[in-house]
Design a protein around this motif. Structure first.
Motif, PDB file in Angstrom:
ATOM      1  N   PRO A 131       0.828  -1.207   0.000  1.00  0.00           N
ATOM      2  CA  PRO A 131       0.000   0.000   0.000  1.00  0.00           C
ATOM      3  C   PRO A 131       0.865   1.260   0.000  1.00  0.00           C
ATOM      4  CG  PRO A 131       0.067  -0.962   2.188  1.00  0.00           C
ATOM      5  CD  PRO A 131       0.770  -1.928   1.288  1.00  0.00           C
ATOM      6  N   PRO A 132       0.341   2.383  -0.510  1.00  0.00           N
ATOM      7  CA  PRO A 132       1.060   3.657  -0.394  1.00  0.00           C
ATOM      8  C   PRO A 132       1.404   3.910   1.071  1.00  0.00           C
ATOM      9  CG  PRO A 132      -0.841   3.898  -1.820  1.00  0.00           C
ATOM     10  CD  PRO A 132      -0.947   2.527  -1.207  1.00  0.00           C
ATOM     11  N   SER A 133       2.651   4.290   1.332  1.00  0.00           N
ATOM     12  CA  SER A 133       3.126   4.388   2.715  1.00  0.00           C
ATOM     13  C   SER A 133       4.083   5.555   2.891  1.00  0.00           C
ATOM     14  CB  SER A 133       3.827   3.087   3.134  1.00  0.00           C
ATOM     15  OG  SER A 133       2.963   1.968   2.998  1.00  0.00           O
ATOM     16  N   VAL A 134       4.209   6.010   4.134  1.00  0.00           N
ATOM     17  CA  VAL A 134       5.143   7.073   4.507  1.00  0.00           C
ATOM     18  C   VAL A 134       5.813   6.671   5.813  1.00  0.00           C
ATOM     19  CG1 VAL A 134       5.446   9.494   5.097  1.00  0.00           C
ATOM     20  CG2 VAL A 134       3.680   8.840   3.450  1.00  0.00           C
ATOM     21  N   THR A 135       7.128   6.746   5.870  1.00  0.00           N
ATOM     22  CA  THR A 135       7.878   6.493   7.095  1.00  0.00           C
ATOM     23  C   THR A 135       8.251   7.822   7.725  1.00  0.00           C
ATOM     24  OG1 THR A 135       8.800   4.463   6.153  1.00  0.00           O
ATOM     25  CG2 THR A 135       9.904   5.366   8.083  1.00  0.00           C
ATOM     26  N   PHE A 136       8.068   7.932   9.045  1.00  0.00           N
ATOM     27  CA  PHE A 136       8.427   9.191   9.709  1.00  0.00           C
ATOM     28  C   PHE A 136       8.923   8.921  11.121  1.00  0.00           C
ATOM     29  CE2 PHE A 136       3.933   8.511  10.577  1.00  0.00           C
ATOM     30  CZ  PHE A 136       3.812   8.784  11.929  1.00  0.00           C
ATOM     31  N   SER A 137       9.730   9.841  11.620  1.00  0.00           N
ATOM     32  CA  SER A 137      10.283   9.754  12.965  1.00  0.00           C
ATOM     33  C   SER A 137       9.287  10.315  13.972  1.00  0.00           C
ATOM     34  CB  SER A 137      11.597  10.537  13.031  1.00  0.00           C
ATOM     35  OG  SER A 137      11.983  10.751  14.374  1.00  0.00           O
ATOM     36  N   SER A 159       7.709   0.821  12.556  1.00  0.00           N
ATOM     37  CA  SER A 159       8.295   0.345  11.294  1.00  0.00           C
ATOM     38  C   SER A 159       9.029  -0.973  11.459  1.00  0.00           C
ATOM     39  CB  SER A 159       9.254   1.394  10.719  1.00  0.00           C
ATOM     40  OG  SER A 159      10.377   1.561  11.564  1.00  0.00           O
ATOM     41  N   SER A 160       9.191  -1.439  12.706  1.00  0.00           N
ATOM     42  CA  SER A 160       9.817  -2.736  12.955  1.00  0.00           C
ATOM     43  C   SER A 160       9.094  -3.415  14.100  1.00  0.00           C
ATOM     44  CB  SER A 160      11.310  -2.583  13.292  1.00  0.00           C
ATOM     45  OG  SER A 160      11.469  -1.813  14.466  1.00  0.00           O
ATOM     46  N   GLY A 161       9.383  -4.696  14.287  1.00  0.00           N
ATOM     47  CA  GLY A 161       8.735  -5.438  15.356  1.00  0.00           C
ATOM     48  C   GLY A 161       7.501  -6.164  14.865  1.00  0.00           C
ATOM     49  N   VAL A 186       8.671   3.629  20.517  1.00  0.00           N
ATOM     50  CA  VAL A 186       8.693   3.529  19.055  1.00  0.00           C
ATOM     51  C   VAL A 186       9.350   4.792  18.498  1.00  0.00           C
ATOM     52  CG1 VAL A 186       7.322   3.303  16.946  1.00  0.00           C
ATOM     53  CG2 VAL A 186       6.616   2.108  19.027  1.00  0.00           C
ATOM     54  N   GLN A 187      10.480   4.620  17.837  1.00  0.00           N
ATOM     55  CA  GLN A 187      11.214   5.760  17.295  1.00  0.00           C
ATOM     56  C   GLN A 187      10.839   6.063  15.845  1.00  0.00           C
ATOM     57  OE1 GLN A 187      13.143   7.637  19.299  1.00  0.00           O
ATOM     58  NE2 GLN A 187      12.465   6.207  20.899  1.00  0.00           N
ATOM     59  N   GLN A 188      10.484   5.029  15.107  1.00  0.00           N
ATOM     60  CA  GLN A 188      10.176   5.174  13.680  1.00  0.00           C
ATOM     61  C   GLN A 188       8.813   4.549  13.397  1.00  0.00           C
ATOM     62  OE1 GLN A 188      12.596   6.788  12.240  1.00  0.00           O
ATOM     63  NE2 GLN A 188      12.352   6.670  10.035  1.00  0.00           N
ATOM     64  N   PHE A 189       7.951   5.322  12.756  1.00  0.00           N
ATOM     65  CA  PHE A 189       6.608   4.844  12.433  1.00  0.00           C
ATOM     66  C   PHE A 189       6.448   4.664  10.931  1.00  0.00           C
ATOM     67  CE2 PHE A 189       6.047   6.801  16.555  1.00  0.00           C
ATOM     68  CZ  PHE A 189       5.099   6.007  17.185  1.00  0.00           C
ATOM     69  N   LEU A 190       5.552   3.745  10.573  1.00  0.00           N
ATOM     70  CA  LEU A 190       5.186   3.528   9.173  1.00  0.00           C
ATOM     71  C   LEU A 190       3.685   3.764   9.040  1.00  0.00           C
ATOM     72  CD1 LEU A 190       5.958   2.519   6.297  1.00  0.00           C
ATOM     73  CD2 LEU A 190       5.362   0.216   7.080  1.00  0.00           C
TER      74      LEU A 190
END
Length: 353
Positions: A131-137, A159-161, A186-190
């Motif tokens: 799916p269309p996605s965006v990763t952000f801190s 974004s992990s786990g 959680v430091q990084q989200f998707l």
């Protein structure tokens, strides 16, 4: 035969053990258990495990000495490594050392990629299979670009786990900001387009460069869903065993692309998770480098990936190395709950209100 199964505090390793003991010709095999938590219930399930050991965490400098001692002193033939962190450590180890015993471990390049869902999504985006996605801190202050790309509702998670960590369906800016604040680890989200359709899983067993077995299932409801704002706890309470060759084809297409990208050998067990859009088109949300908790339900339905794994590692000459997609009886479902063995039955037999 003596088999080491790690992480028995979790439901997946115990499910693997049951699949061997109850649904395969391994009822007399000796299973040895490990976990990092002395309170892990699996350590004390004497009906499954002949011996149990508490071990250091996978990233501890003492981990390999402890595992090596257990393998040597207990004459372990095969290790089944299921917690994601341990899979990562074993995949690293096999680059520079001989593993202490036989184990089905993917190449590190593939394992390292798949645990980072944002990287996996980026690599697969040109295939129109994610799916269309965006990763952000978590430190991001302006979310305009996120909302502009993912118009309407979207799904946000770590974004992990695994197990739906940090997952929530987001409707507005305030709910997103509040969710980030209550997930400080959680430091990084998707963030990904919200997909309202079926939640599907495709299992793929690769061995020494060849795809040997596949099977599909649907996750419908989750154990203790009410305690998670997302409704997803990572542990299925009601699911369906499915025959969906088109879904298998999509999973293989994605895996082929990832194997080519990483240069990894086609080796290991993978679970490709899909969610369908409004039109029933499946998109990959993550790929796990291990079995899942309802693996014993697959086994009872006739797809015993656990026995397949042991037979392959043991060099069973009667194993059929021709590719096979497992097919289930129509209408076959499973029901699961905490502290209860799963039930397989036909969906039309469910009681009505």
């Amino acid at each position: 035969m003596k088999i080491l199964i790690t992480g028995v505090g979790g439901p997946t390793p115990r499910s693997f053990a049951i699949a061997l003991k109850k649904f395969a010709a391994y009822k007399d095999v000796t299973l040895v258990a490990t976990d990092i938590n002395p309170l892990a219930v699996g350590l004390y399930q004497k009906d499954l495990f002949a011996q149990s050991f508490v071990v250091p965490g996978a990233t501890s400098p003492d981990y390999w000495d402890a595992i090596g001692k257990i393998v040597t002193e207990n004459n372990i033939d095969i290790a089944v490594i299921l917690p994601e962190l341990e899979v990562m450590e074993w995949s690293k180890r096999k680059i520079t050392h001989q593993l202490p015993c036989k184990a089905l471990i993917p190449d590190h390049s593939m394992a390292d990629l798949l645990v980072d869902k944002s990287k996996m999504t980026d690599i697969l985006k040109d295939l129109d299979i994610v799916p269309p996605s965006v990763t952000f801190s978590r430190d991001l202050e302006d979310f305009t670009a996120v909302f502009e790309k993912l118009k309407g509702n979207f799904w946000v998670r770590s974004s992990s786990g695994t197990s739906g960590l940090g997952s929530l369906k987001v409707d507005d800016l305030d709910s997103l900001k509040n969710w980030i604040q209550i997930n400080p680890n959680v430091q990084q989200f998707l963030a990904s387009q919200f997909l309202p359709g079926r939640n599907l899983a495709c299992k793929l067993l690769y061995f020494n460069g060849k795809l040997l077995r596949t099977a599909c299932a649907e996750r419908v409801n989750y154990i203790m869903a009410k305690v998670a704002p997302s409704g997803i706890t990572g542990n299925t309470s009601f699911g369906r065993l499915l025959n969906e060759p088109a879904l298998v084809d999509e999973a293989i297409r994605a895996m082929d692309h990832l194997f080519e990208h990483t240069g990894a050998a086609r080796h290991g067990f993978f679970t490709v998770d899909f969610k369908e859009d409004d039109n029933g088109k499946p998109y990959i949300t993550e790929i796990n480098v291990r079995h899942v908790a309802f693996t014993q339900c697959f086994a009872e339905g006739g797809a015993n990936f656990c026995a397949d794994t042991v037979r392959l590692l043991d060099g069973d000459t009667s194993f059929d190395h021709e590719y096979k997609m497992y097919e289930f009886e129509k209408d076959l479902i499973f029901l699961r709950d905490v502290d209860a063995l799963p039930i397989l039955m036909k969906e039309h037999e469910l009681l009505q209100k």
